[in-house]
Design an enzyme around this catalytic site. Sequence first.
Site, PDB file in Angstrom:
ATOM      1  N   ASP A  15       0.795  -1.189  -0.125  1.00  0.00           N
ATOM      2  CA  ASP A  15      -0.092  -0.075   0.107  1.00  0.00           C
ATOM      3  C   ASP A  15       0.729   1.400   0.089  1.00  0.00           C
ATOM      4  OD1 ASP A  15      -2.571   1.064  -0.136  1.00  0.00           O
ATOM      5  OD2 ASP A  15      -3.032   1.117   1.849  1.00  0.00           O
ATOM      6  N   GLU A  54       5.757  -7.285  -8.380  1.00  0.00           N
ATOM      7  CA  GLU A  54       5.409  -8.167  -7.453  1.00  0.00           C
ATOM      8  C   GLU A  54       6.949  -9.277  -7.523  1.00  0.00           C
ATOM      9  OE1 GLU A  54       3.168  -7.980  -5.503  1.00  0.00           O
ATOM     10  OE2 GLU A  54       1.677  -7.081  -6.579  1.00  0.00           O
TER      11      GLU A  54
END
Length: 215
Positions: A12, A87
């Site tokens: 986040d 990722e």
Amino acid sequence: MPELVFFSGTMDCGKSTLALQIEHNRSARGLAGMIFTRDDRAGEGKLSSRLGLVTEAVEVEDGMDLYAYLVDHLSRGRRADYVIADEAQFLAPDQIDQLARVVDDLGLDVYAFGITTDFRTKLFPGSQRLVELADRVEVLQVEALCWCGARATHNARTIGGEMVVEGAQVVVGDVNQAEAVGYEVLCRRHHRRRMTAASARAAALSPDVLPVQPA
């Protein structure tokens, strides 16, 4: 000189948003990028941001040779002026080595984005290898905040709002998901105490912790 750059931070904190911004800026100048990702929240072959932005990407599979993939891509007469790997914590250490080889042997900049530690505060193998090999490690300056307002430094896995510290290292979920498997960013103090936003609210509503009124 081309570089392998690792952009890291908690969940986040805008890693995928920055990856998409880098892609936009370079493609707007006529450059062509190769985007790799794995286990994105938007589904297979996607690079997405929580702001709602999304673009197509190459889904990395177990055992996939990223260097060989780029060589094959280029040998077919296609372009790749830079590489984005989102990722990246989910990549295997040998795949990180392959990205380093892309920089050294193919002369392409590689921008890798990922979180450093898992919900148990243990290093992801892919992130560890990036720290070992990267020309630069950039900690993102957009600070995610714990529910208490302090700077979030740790990632927590939750089930029904309750923090868990056991289980597989990789389980796909989303931040602040209320049911099933979710994730939440916490400061170190509340991570150590296993106190999520949901458990903090429950404690505040409990009559056991309300101040005792004098008789």
